[in-house]
Design a protein around this motif. Structure first.
Motif, PDB file in Angstrom:
ATOM      1  N   UNK A   1       0.832  -1.208   0.000  1.00  0.00           N
ATOM      2  CA  UNK A   1       0.000   0.000   0.000  1.00  0.00           C
ATOM      3  C   UNK A   1       0.865   1.256   0.000  1.00  0.00           C
ATOM      4  N   UNK A   2       1.944   1.211   0.777  1.00  0.00           N
ATOM      5  CA  UNK A   2       2.853   2.363   0.804  1.00  0.00           C
ATOM      6  C   UNK A   2       3.423   2.621  -0.585  1.00  0.00           C
ATOM      7  N   UNK A   3       3.917   1.562  -1.242  1.00  0.00           N
ATOM      8  CA  UNK A   3       4.524   1.720  -2.566  1.00  0.00           C
ATOM      9  C   UNK A   3       3.520   2.246  -3.578  1.00  0.00           C
ATOM     10  N   UNK A   4       2.280   1.767  -3.505  1.00  0.00           N
ATOM     11  CA  UNK A   4       1.248   2.208  -4.460  1.00  0.00           C
ATOM     12  C   UNK A   4       0.939   3.687  -4.292  1.00  0.00           C
ATOM     13  N   UNK A   5       0.740   4.114  -3.056  1.00  0.00           N
ATOM     14  CA  UNK A   5       0.399   5.516  -2.826  1.00  0.00           C
ATOM     15  C   UNK A   5       1.588   6.438  -3.120  1.00  0.00           C
ATOM     16  N   UNK A   6       2.798   6.008  -2.755  1.00  0.00           N
ATOM     17  CA  UNK A   6       3.970   6.828  -3.033  1.00  0.00           C
ATOM     18  C   UNK A   6       4.197   6.952  -4.535  1.00  0.00           C
ATOM     19  N   UNK A   7       3.984   5.873  -5.256  1.00  0.00           N
ATOM     20  CA  UNK A   7       4.134   5.919  -6.718  1.00  0.00           C
ATOM     21  C   UNK A   7       3.131   6.885  -7.334  1.00  0.00           C
ATOM     22  N   UNK A   8       1.886   6.837  -6.855  1.00  0.00           N
ATOM     23  CA  UNK A   8       0.833   7.691  -7.400  1.00  0.00           C
ATOM     24  C   UNK A   8       1.105   9.161  -7.106  1.00  0.00           C
TER      25      UNK A   8
ATOM     26  N   UNK B   1      11.539  -2.531  -2.057  1.00  0.00           N
ATOM     27  CA  UNK B   1      12.729  -1.681  -2.222  1.00  0.00           C
ATOM     28  C   UNK B   1      12.304  -0.220  -2.171  1.00  0.00           C
ATOM     29  N   UNK B   2      11.647   0.149  -1.089  1.00  0.00           N
ATOM     30  CA  UNK B   2      11.168   1.517  -0.925  1.00  0.00           C
ATOM     31  C   UNK B   2      12.347   2.481  -0.818  1.00  0.00           C
ATOM     32  N   UNK B   3      12.173   3.719  -1.278  1.00  0.00           N
ATOM     33  CA  UNK B   3      13.299   4.653  -1.371  1.00  0.00           C
ATOM     34  C   UNK B   3      13.631   5.360  -0.061  1.00  0.00           C
ATOM     35  N   UNK B   4      13.478   4.679   1.069  1.00  0.00           N
ATOM     36  CA  UNK B   4      13.886   5.258   2.353  1.00  0.00           C
ATOM     37  C   UNK B   4      14.267   4.120   3.293  1.00  0.00           C
TER      38      UNK B   4
ATOM     39  N   UNK C   1      12.051  10.903  -2.752  1.00  0.00           N
ATOM     40  CA  UNK C   1      11.738  11.634  -3.989  1.00  0.00           C
ATOM     41  C   UNK C   1      11.738  13.147  -3.764  1.00  0.00           C
ATOM     42  N   UNK C   2      12.719  13.627  -3.000  1.00  0.00           N
ATOM     43  CA  UNK C   2      12.906  15.069  -2.740  1.00  0.00           C
ATOM     44  C   UNK C   2      11.770  15.690  -1.939  1.00  0.00           C
ATOM     45  N   UNK C   3      10.943  14.871  -1.301  1.00  0.00           N
ATOM     46  CA  UNK C   3       9.817  15.377  -0.521  1.00  0.00           C
ATOM     47  C   UNK C   3       9.796  14.739   0.864  1.00  0.00           C
ATOM     48  N   UNK C   4       9.064  15.408   1.762  1.00  0.00           N
ATOM     49  CA  UNK C   4       8.810  14.873   3.093  1.00  0.00           C
ATOM     50  C   UNK C   4       7.387  14.321   3.105  1.00  0.00           C
ATOM     51  N   UNK C   5       7.239  13.064   3.617  1.00  0.00           N
ATOM     52  CA  UNK C   5       5.962  12.376   3.571  1.00  0.00           C
ATOM     53  C   UNK C   5       5.526  11.970   4.969  1.00  0.00           C
ATOM     54  N   UNK C   6       4.215  11.829   5.140  1.00  0.00           N
ATOM     55  CA  UNK C   6       3.672  11.367   6.421  1.00  0.00           C
ATOM     56  C   UNK C   6       2.729  10.194   6.173  1.00  0.00           C
ATOM     57  N   UNK C   7       2.904   9.112   6.956  1.00  0.00           N
ATOM     58  CA  UNK C   7       2.072   7.927   6.852  1.00  0.00           C
ATOM     59  C   UNK C   7       1.229   7.809   8.121  1.00  0.00           C
ATOM     60  N   UNK C   8      -0.087   7.732   7.948  1.00  0.00           N
ATOM     61  CA  UNK C   8      -1.000   7.569   9.074  1.00  0.00           C
ATOM     62  C   UNK C   8      -1.140   6.073   9.358  1.00  0.00           C
ATOM     63  N   UNK C   9      -0.742   5.654  10.558  1.00  0.00           N
ATOM     64  CA  UNK C   9      -0.707   4.226  10.889  1.00  0.00           C
ATOM     65  C   UNK C   9      -2.111   3.619  10.922  1.00  0.00           C
ATOM     66  N   UNK C  10      -3.100   4.391  11.385  1.00  0.00           N
ATOM     67  CA  UNK C  10      -4.453   3.844  11.536  1.00  0.00           C
ATOM     68  C   UNK C  10      -5.176   3.753  10.199  1.00  0.00           C
ATOM     69  N   UNK C  11      -5.108   4.813   9.421  1.00  0.00           N
ATOM     70  CA  UNK C  11      -5.866   4.836   8.163  1.00  0.00           C
ATOM     71  C   UNK C  11      -5.079   4.295   6.979  1.00  0.00           C
ATOM     72  N   UNK C  12      -3.763   4.088   7.187  1.00  0.00           N
ATOM     73  CA  UNK C  12      -2.877   3.607   6.122  1.00  0.00           C
ATOM     74  C   UNK C  12      -2.940   4.509   4.906  1.00  0.00           C
ATOM     75  N   UNK C  13      -2.797   5.796   5.166  1.00  0.00           N
ATOM     76  CA  UNK C  13      -2.800   6.779   4.077  1.00  0.00           C
ATOM     77  C   UNK C  13      -1.548   7.623   4.126  1.00  0.00           C
ATOM     78  N   UNK C  14      -1.140   8.078   2.944  1.00  0.00           N
ATOM     79  CA  UNK C  14       0.088   8.842   2.793  1.00  0.00           C
ATOM     80  C   UNK C  14      -0.236  10.248   2.303  1.00  0.00           C
ATOM     81  N   UNK C  15       0.476  11.234   2.823  1.00  0.00           N
ATOM     82  CA  UNK C  15       0.336  12.588   2.308  1.00  0.00           C
ATOM     83  C   UNK C  15       1.694  13.264   2.254  1.00  0.00           C
ATOM     84  N   UNK C  16       1.797  14.188   1.307  1.00  0.00           N
ATOM     85  CA  UNK C  16       3.040  14.942   1.121  1.00  0.00           C
ATOM     86  C   UNK C  16       3.001  16.168   2.014  1.00  0.00           C
ATOM     87  N   UNK C  17       4.106  16.374   2.794  1.00  0.00           N
ATOM     88  CA  UNK C  17       4.179  17.512   3.706  1.00  0.00           C
ATOM     89  C   UNK C  17       4.898  18.710   3.093  1.00  0.00           C
ATOM     90  N   UNK C  18       5.735  18.460   2.113  1.00  0.00           N
ATOM     91  CA  UNK C  18       6.507  19.548   1.513  1.00  0.00           C
ATOM     92  C   UNK C  18       7.863  19.040   1.083  1.00  0.00           C
TER      93      UNK C  18
END
Length: 892
Positions: free
Chosen positions: A98-105, A115-118, A135-152
């Motif tokens: 799930x992490x790889x799919x959302x990060x790719x998108x 082989x995640x890039x971190x 990928x030159x960005x800071x990301x946050x992963x929510x453990x409960x909802x299993x969702x990823x968002x870009x912080x900057x």
């Protein structure tokens, strides 16, 4: 008729030859390639690294819970795991797919779940999410909802503001478990030893990087240094007070010397490359390796009291210390000169240490008088609870005597709390560790002949030894001051194992309940949980693939965690080396070693044997943890038996007596044991050719290699030697190290003699060239010392030392010797090698010499080249394989 005359060899890379050319087939037959270069290349470190994966679990404990996480990589990819000890469960920390799919998108880049890039994540304080860079960005992963968002945009390591100055009292060992609520990351290297000092570069001000501000514990003030002087700033008003005005170069509290810093940075980077290539791990000594900082302010090494009312600080006066020089021949547009102060053994002008105190409200420093011995040094400066009592260890120059003292302030009344004295050896020390601030303390001593911990009350009265016996307690891992438990790492206690294998132990502070926490015939890097309920046990041997297990507080196995993946190197034909132990030349002492064979080994053949050496005295050249890319392994593939073997006078881990064998004889002491050990191996294994023996080493190992090729009878036994950056003339090498391990003679005031009163050294030291106690001494005047510095007050007039050198032996050179050194070596100065070269030329001896331009003590990017030179040298002289038929380096 075709005739070929042998080359006249002047120096490595320089040869004259008169040769009537043969047909190529005939030349090929005459110069048959007898070394297996293809096998050696196949098992080079460069080729193996991509086939090797994680070798130890680096646990990150989550808050106050028992749970931990770590990152592990094998041939299938990398996975972050979560372990819950109470339920004996291990599972992925998050859904990697799930992490790889959302990060790719979100990043518009394809990513593989394995082989995640971190490799490192940072948890939020509540542990409900984590962040990472990719990928030159800071990301946050929510453990409960299993969702990823870009912080900057991607951020750095989050260094924050400068740390507070360490106060005296309860001090944290760099290898102990961090406080549970301070851990916020998972993965990455981590777990390494933190650098000391921190802060700016230049003179006397700690390492590069970090904040220049050294804060008081309550953050109300901070100290810093600028242009060699010391300053304090009151945070609330920003008032700055200059405390000193007499600071100058070599008499400094700290300064930014950008030229010196840049030169040192270049040398340190090259040394780090060398360390990385040989698997050496550790911290960066207080800073990163970024660009040169031009801020004139640097961090001052002050020690604040816990009540923030005072600090202590030292300053070294090196104004009379002589300088050494190096020429950077590669600098553009023209060569540049680098100079640095460097005291040498026995010199009268060595650094003089001064101690000062600052009390809040003062406008200048107050000198503190703690001098007892000539050229003494002070260590472990700390406050005993408040600013009313300052404590430290002061040590004499011979490094045979030191004492822990308490100084009452402001009267500066000194009370000796305890002392340590030893003869015919140097005395080691460790910092005091307090159980609680202002309470009992732990003291490490070799008074019994082995290093052990003792519990004292705050006034210096011995309560009890906490460890004892014929083994060595190495370091404090942690102290549980609530439950009254000490955790230590130790060596040499477990029967049936190598005495060098490390284990974790616990003992109650009342002296009861001693227990082993990581049983198993291996060396252990065990990580204690902050709550002391669990131990992650990383175990390995040079001949055993690393494993990681989880144990409880009693040492009982809870669950297996990991085994290092070596499937890909095994598929190539890799096999682990063998271990052995033989007797030293005295016929009594056990010495230990490793043996590498070619992977195409044939027991019906005869193989030359080569010893990789480093004699000590602070360590030995024998590798104990798993090391599948070791240089001896690759060298063996050419067609050699390669060994590492210990020696008396080496590692202090064995005992003080074992190490003391080298005292007053810092040249010859290791040779008898090396020769005897090789002879015993040859008597056991008929496939070892005792008439073809080589030896090589770096630094002290380079020194011993040259001695082996020149000192009778060893110069008949060893036929080929490769000596890298050897300290061939120890009289122009590091004053502190040489005086500590060779022994310094004291000339007493009023003695009326040019020397010092001496007594014959007790039995047990080196005597006789064979080292077995027969015959006369192989070092003139190997004697014990009646030390004139220990009396009422200092009676020392001067010091004397003269270390035997390989230069003295040049006329005895036999066999084939290759010497190497970097021309920018600011540790073992190139003069060490050049002096030996000069003596060999005067003695009309043939040898090879390689100067490595721009290289310090470690050869960095030139290591593959120097290794190949060594391989060629041994192949030529021990196998008859003249591989160097022309200038071509790569024969593939």
């Amino acid at each position: 008729m075709s005739i070929a005359l042998p080359p006249i060899r002047l120096a490595r890379g320089v040869a004259l030859a008169v040769l009537i050319l043969l047909p190529s087939a005939a030349r090929s037959q005459e110069r048959a390639n007898k070394a297996n270069w293809e096998l050696a290349e196949k098992f080079s470190a460069a080729n193996l690294r991509s086939k090797l994966f994680t070798n130890a679990v680096n646990p990150r404990w989550l808050g106050q819970s028992d749970s931990l996480c770590y990152d592990w990589k094998d041939h299938t990819g990398s996975t972050f795991y979560l372990v819950v000890p109470a339920t004996k469960t291990k599972r992925p920390l998050f859904d990697h797919a799930k992490m790889a799919a959302q990060l790719s998108e979100l990043s518009h880049r394809a990513h593989d779940p394995q082989n995640l890039p971190f490799t490192q994540i940072t948890f939020s304080k509540d542990r409900k999410n984590f962040t990472f860079n990719a990928d030159s960005s800071r990301w946050e992963w929510d453990m409960a909802t299993e969702t990823l968002k870009r912080l900057g945009p991607a951020t750095g390591g989050g260094a924050g503001r400068g740390g507070r100055g360490q106060a005296g009292g309860v001090q944290r060992d760099s290898t102990q478990a961090p406080a549970a609520d301070s851990v916020s990351t998972c993965g990455g290297q981590g777990g390494g030893r933190a650098g000391a000092g921190g802060g700016g570069g230049g003179q006397g001000g700690g390492g590069r990087g970090g904040d220049f501000r050294n804060y008081s514990p309550d953050s109300s003030m901070f100290a810093f240094a600028r242009d060699h002087n010391l300053y304090v700033v009151k945070v609330s008003t920003k008032d700055t007070v200059q405390l000193t005005r007499d600071g100058v170069k070599n008499y400094s509290f700290g300064a930014r010397d950008t030229l010196q810093e840049r030169q040192q940075q270049e040398l340190q980077q090259q040394q780090q490359q060398q360390d990385d290539s040989t698997g050496v791990q550790g911290g960066d000594n207080g800073g990163g390796r970024g660009g040169v900082n031009r801020d004139p302010r640097v961090r001052a090494n002050v020690t604040w009291s816990q009540d923030s009312k005072a600090f202590a600080v030292t300053r070294m006066d090196n104004r009379k210390v002589g300088e050494l020089y190096l020429v950077n021949n590669l600098a553009n547009p023209r060569p540049t000169l680098m100079s640095y102060t460097y005291a040498m053994p026995g010199e009268a002008n060595v650094g003089q240490e001064e101690l000062y105190m600052f009390k809040v409200g003062d406008t200048k420093l107050t000198p503190i008088g703690v001098k007892k011995w000539k050229d003494q040094r002070v260590f472990d400066i700390h406050w005993n609870g408040t600013s009313e009592h300052l404590r430290m260890v002061r040590r004499d120059r011979t490094q045979r005597h030191f004492e822990l003292i308490d100084m009452a302030m402001p009267s500066q009344t000194v009370t000796q709390l305890l002392k340590e004295d030893v003869e015919s050896n140097s005395s080691e020390r460790q910092n005091v560790r307090y159980v609680k601030t202002g309470g009992d303390f732990l003291w490490w001593s070799e008074r019994s002949g082995w290093g052990h911990y003792y519990l004292y009350d705050n006034a210096g009265k011995l309560k009890r030894p906490l460890t004892s016996g014929a083994w060595r307690a190495e370091r404090i891992v942690d102290v549980d001051s609530v439950k009254g438990v000490l955790y230590v790492a130790g060596v040499g206690r477990e029967s049936g194992e190598s005495p060098y294998y490390t284990h974790l132990y616990r003992v109650n502070l009342d002296g009861t309940g001693f227990a082993l926490l990581d049983a198993g015939n291996a060396t252990h890097d065990s990580r204690l949980a902050p709550n002391k309920r669990w131990v992650v046990d990383n175990a390995s041997r040079i001949d055993m693939v690393p494993t990681a297990t989880l144990r409880d507080a009693t040492g009982k196995l809870v669950m297996d965690l990991e085994t290092m993946d070596v499937s890909q190197i095994k598929a190539l034909g890799w096999r682990a080396p063998e271990t052995f132990h033989v007797k030293a030349a005295d016929g009594v002492t056990d010495i230990y070693g490793n043996m590498w064979k070619p992977f195409d080994f044939d027991s019906t053949k005869k193989y030359p044997i080569i010893a990789n050496v480093y004699p000590g005295p602070q360590t030995e050249s024998v590798t104990f943890p798993f090391s599948p890319t070791a240089v001896p392994q690759q060298l063996a593939q050419l067609g050699f038996i390669v060994i590492q073997i210990g020696n008396r006078g080496g590692s202090p881990q064995r005992s003080q007596e074992y190490q003391g064998f080298s005292y007053y004889n810092l040249r010859d002491y290791a040779l008898a044991d090396k020769k005897s050990g090789i002879e015993q191996l040859a008597s056991i294994h008929k496939w070892i050719d005792i008439d073809r023996v080589g030896i090589y080493g770096h630094s002290g190992g380079g020194f011993l290699t040259a001695a082996a090729m020149m000192l009778p009878p060893y110069n008949e036994f060893f036929k080929v030697g490769v000596s890298e950056s050897g300290n061939h003339d120890n009289n122009v090498y590091n004053q502190n190290w040489r005086e500590q391990y060779h022994g310094l003679k004291v000339i007493a005031k009023g003695s009326g003699r040019t020397g010092v009163q001496l007594a014959w050294r007790p039995a047990g030291g080196p005597s006789g060239a064979d080292g077995n106690g027969s015959g006369g001494s192989n070092v003139a005047g190997v004697m014990a010392l009646l030390d004139g510095s220990i009396a009422d007050g200092d009676t020392t007039n001067a010091f004397q030392i003269r270390v035997p050198t390989t230069v003295d032996l040049a006329q005895n050179l036999k066999g084939n010797l290759l010497l190497e050194t970097g021309d920018m070596d600011n540790n073992v100065h190139p003069a060490n090698t050049i002096r030996l070269v000069n003596a060999l030329i005067k003695a009309n001896k043939r040898f090879d010499l390689m100067i490595l331009p721009g290289k310090p003590h470690g050869y960095g990017g030139m290591v593959p080249y120097t290794n190949r030179l060594m391989f060629e040298d041994f192949s030529e002289h021990l196998l008859g394989d003249y591989y160097r038929k022309d200038a071509s380096y790569d024969r593939r």
